[in-house]
Design an enzyme around this catalytic site. Structure first.
Site, PDB file in Angstrom:
ATOM      1  N   HIS A   1     -39.814  62.217-100.414  1.00 14.79           N
ATOM      2  CA  HIS A   1     -38.689  62.059 -98.674  1.00 14.79           C
ATOM      3  C   HIS A   1     -39.344  63.313 -98.314  1.00 14.79           C
ATOM      4  O   HIS A   1     -38.548  63.086 -97.360  1.00 14.79           O
ATOM      5  CB  HIS A   1     -37.370  61.267 -99.517  1.00 14.79           C
ATOM      6  CG  HIS A   1     -36.808  62.279 -99.275  1.00 14.79           C
ATOM      7  ND1 HIS A   1     -36.853  63.047-100.918  1.00 14.79           N
ATOM      8  CD2 HIS A   1     -35.364  63.807 -99.213  1.00 14.79           C
ATOM      9  CE1 HIS A   1     -36.184  64.388-100.835  1.00 14.79           C
ATOM     10  NE2 HIS A   1     -35.293  64.871-100.211  1.00 14.79           N
TER      11      HIS A   1
HETATM   12  C1  UD1 Z   1     -31.724  65.329 -95.952  1.00  9.56           C
HETATM   13  C2  UD1 Z   1     -31.695  65.987 -96.290  1.00  9.56           C
HETATM   14  C3  UD1 Z   1     -32.135  66.923 -97.466  1.00  9.56           C
HETATM   15  C4  UD1 Z   1     -32.616  66.188 -99.298  1.00  9.56           C
HETATM   16  C5  UD1 Z   1     -32.307  64.364 -98.050  1.00  9.56           C
HETATM   17  C6  UD1 Z   1     -31.869  63.505 -99.807  1.00  9.56           C
HETATM   18  C7  UD1 Z   1     -31.385  68.270 -94.822  1.00  9.56           C
HETATM   19  C8  UD1 Z   1     -31.925  68.831 -93.790  1.00  9.56           C
HETATM   20  N1  UD1 Z   1     -32.133  67.588 -95.093  1.00  9.56           N
HETATM   21  O1  UD1 Z   1     -32.862  64.879 -95.788  1.00  9.56           O
HETATM   22  O2  UD1 Z   1     -32.605  68.385 -98.116  1.00  9.56           O
HETATM   23  O3  UD1 Z   1     -33.000  66.705 -99.909  1.00  9.56           O
HETATM   24  O4  UD1 Z   1     -31.386  64.351 -97.208  1.00  9.56           O
HETATM   25  O5  UD1 Z   1     -32.348  62.324 -98.549  1.00  9.56           O
HETATM   26  O6  UD1 Z   1     -29.853  67.508 -94.923  1.00  9.56           O
HETATM   27  N2  UD1 Z   1     -31.545  57.590 -92.889  1.00  9.56           N
HETATM   28  C9  UD1 Z   1     -31.155  55.688 -93.483  1.00  9.56           C
HETATM   29  N3  UD1 Z   1     -29.075  56.153 -94.064  1.00  9.56           N
HETATM   30  C10 UD1 Z   1     -29.391  57.127 -94.429  1.00  9.56           C
HETATM   31  C11 UD1 Z   1     -29.323  58.210 -93.645  1.00  9.56           C
HETATM   32  C12 UD1 Z   1     -30.586  58.008 -93.136  1.00  9.56           C
HETATM   33  O7  UD1 Z   1     -31.086  55.041 -93.129  1.00  9.56           O
HETATM   34  O8  UD1 Z   1     -27.360  56.678 -94.943  1.00  9.56           O
HETATM   35  C13 UD1 Z   1     -32.537  57.453 -92.448  1.00  9.56           C
HETATM   36  C14 UD1 Z   1     -32.896  57.648 -90.967  1.00  9.56           C
HETATM   37  O9  UD1 Z   1     -33.817  57.314 -90.701  1.00  9.56           O
HETATM   38  C15 UD1 Z   1     -33.052  58.840 -90.937  1.00  9.56           C
HETATM   39  C16 UD1 Z   1     -33.488  59.649 -92.472  1.00  9.56           C
HETATM   40  O10 UD1 Z   1     -33.134  58.423 -93.384  1.00  9.56           O
HETATM   41  O11 UD1 Z   1     -32.638  59.820 -89.850  1.00  9.56           O
HETATM   42  C17 UD1 Z   1     -33.847  61.387 -92.534  1.00  9.56           C
HETATM   43  O12 UD1 Z   1     -31.951  61.121 -92.480  1.00  9.56           O
HETATM   44  P1  UD1 Z   1     -31.563  62.705 -92.642  1.00  9.56           P
HETATM   45  O13 UD1 Z   1     -30.459  62.923 -93.530  1.00  9.56           O
HETATM   46  O14 UD1 Z   1     -32.044  63.767 -91.328  1.00  9.56           O
HETATM   47  O15 UD1 Z   1     -32.529  63.344 -93.949  1.00  9.56           O
HETATM   48  P2  UD1 Z   1     -32.783  62.981 -95.325  1.00  9.56           P
HETATM   49  O16 UD1 Z   1     -34.036  63.100 -94.462  1.00  9.56           O
HETATM   50  O17 UD1 Z   1     -32.827  62.418 -95.893  1.00  9.56           O
END
Ligand code: UD1
Length: 371
Positions: free
Chosen positions: A212
């Protein structure tokens, strides 16, 4: 009565805070410990099932920030966290790991002269293109008490001018959670059945894949190379691949679905903790770009191939079962073949990854707060 706010935000935080909340409750029941969730991760499969499976109490405070760009997410957490601190006036806040929620809350607290306690401090990939590396460096700089998981972390902190007396080598809280739950993990066949995967998979006869990281999945060429390579490995043993929402979105956006629509690749939605540990335990090999999984595979003695150019957790390579391969398809495949042939590195348990890190942390923290 002292008051402490423990902060969580994203999936990898939940298994780190669970043993800390538990240790506070067992060892210092008189304390007022509040759990705050920023809302960075919010879906049932990214949040709720972890709370349920790990017995984490419902958050006392939920900031409900949701997704956004780094700037939006960080700023939104800060804006919503400030009034909480003004109202609650805690004696300290505890942050874990390296996600956006970690730095956002630490930054608000330090400016209000509220002590910041960082668990899993001092890890460095020395790759500042990684958003988490920025979060780590900055959080450590503004933390008052720093708990480390491995000895090298102390040296990293010393190099950045952080006084040694602020740092305490306590072990790995994520491994506390793993030790407590590994035996109770969901049998992998049960998980596969739940998601209607009818393939005849056997223990130690499949590989488990997770990825991811933006550096792997946000770039079409890299993501395509990785998926192609996974497809190649699936000709040797089948792949089980729980797909993170970021990765799911990117596969769709780039039109790469055909790589995972393969009879030897079994995709699943993001899994709960017990399901993932069950699959990890029984995998022949795990291929991942996760930070936590590098450590969990070392603790479980399962070979891990890390699809990144570097790691902030070098002990998993030096002492554990981890091999760093980056995204070069030939190197990934040759390392995979080697692991299949030889069974991979044997590895050993790193020092203080013994299931008692959280007890050491809260005991030290109470002493420190009393001084
Ligand atoms: C975040 C952390 C990363 C961790 C990862 C685990 C940061 C910078 N990154 O990355 O270190 O390894 O979490 O998962 O904090 N989304 C959903 N549902 C949710 C949450 C997110 O669909 O409940 C989708 C959304 O489209 C969102 C994308 O996932 O934009 C990314 O989520 P985000 O929290 O920005 O970063 P991660 O890639 O999950």
């Amino acid at each position: 009565m002292k008051k402490i706010i423990c902060v969580v935000g994203a999936r990898p935080n939940f298994m780190k805070i669970a043993p800390v909340m538990d240790a506070f409750q067992r060892l210092f029941p008189q304390l007022n410990v509040l759990l705050l969730h920023t809302g960075q991760h919010y879906d049932a499969n990214m949040k709720t099932q972890f709370f349920e499976q790990l017995g984490i109490p419902e958050p006392d405070i939920d900031l409900g920030v949701g997704s956004g760009s780094h700037a939006v997410q960080t700023a939104e957490i800060m804006l919503r966290f400030e009034p909480v601190l003004d109202k609650e006036q805690p004696d300290a806040i505890v942050v874990v790991g390296d996600v956006n929620s970690t730095i956002s809350c630490a930054l608000v607290a330090v400016k209000k002269d509220i002590p910041v306690i960082h668990i899993e401090a001092g890890l460095r990939s020395y790759d500042r293109k990684m958003p988490e590396e920025i979060n780590r460096v900055l959080t450590d700089q503004i933390s008052d008490r720093l708990y480390t998981t491995e000895k090298l972390a102390e040296q990293n902190l010393a190099k950045e001018g952080i006084p040694g007396e602020r740092v305490c080598f306590a072990g790995n809280v994520m491994i506390d959670t793993l030790k407590k739950n590994a035996e109770k993990a969901t049998p992998f066949l049960e998980t596969l059945k739940e998601y209607n995967i009818n393939a005849e998979l056997q223990a130690k006869q499949y590989s488990l894949v997770t990825m991811h990281r933006p550096s792997n999945v946000d770039n079409k060429n890299i993501l395509e190379t990785l998926l192609k390579t996974l497809q190649k490995t699936s000709r040797t043993i089948p792949v089980v691949f729980p797909v993170h929402p970021r990765t799911q979105n990117k596969i769709k956006e780039f039109g790469l679905e055909h790589y995972i629509q393969d009879k030897n690749i079994h995709t699943l939605p993001p899994l709960g903790y017990m399901q993932l540990v069950g699959l990890m335990k029984n995998a022949r090999v795990v291929m991942t770009d996760s930070g936590g999984i590098q450590e969990e595979t070392t603790a479980l003695g399962v070979p891990c191939i890390t699809l990144r150019e570097n790691t902030e957790r070098p002990i998993t390579v030096e002492q554990g079962t981890n091999t760093i391969v980056g995204t070069d398809p030939d190197l990934i495949y040759s390392t995979f073949e080697e692991v299949i042939k030889t069974g991979g590195k044997a590895g050993k348990q790193p020092e203080l990854w013994d299931g008692h890190a959280a007890d050491r942390i809260v005991t030290d923290l109470m002493d420190w707060l009393d001084q």
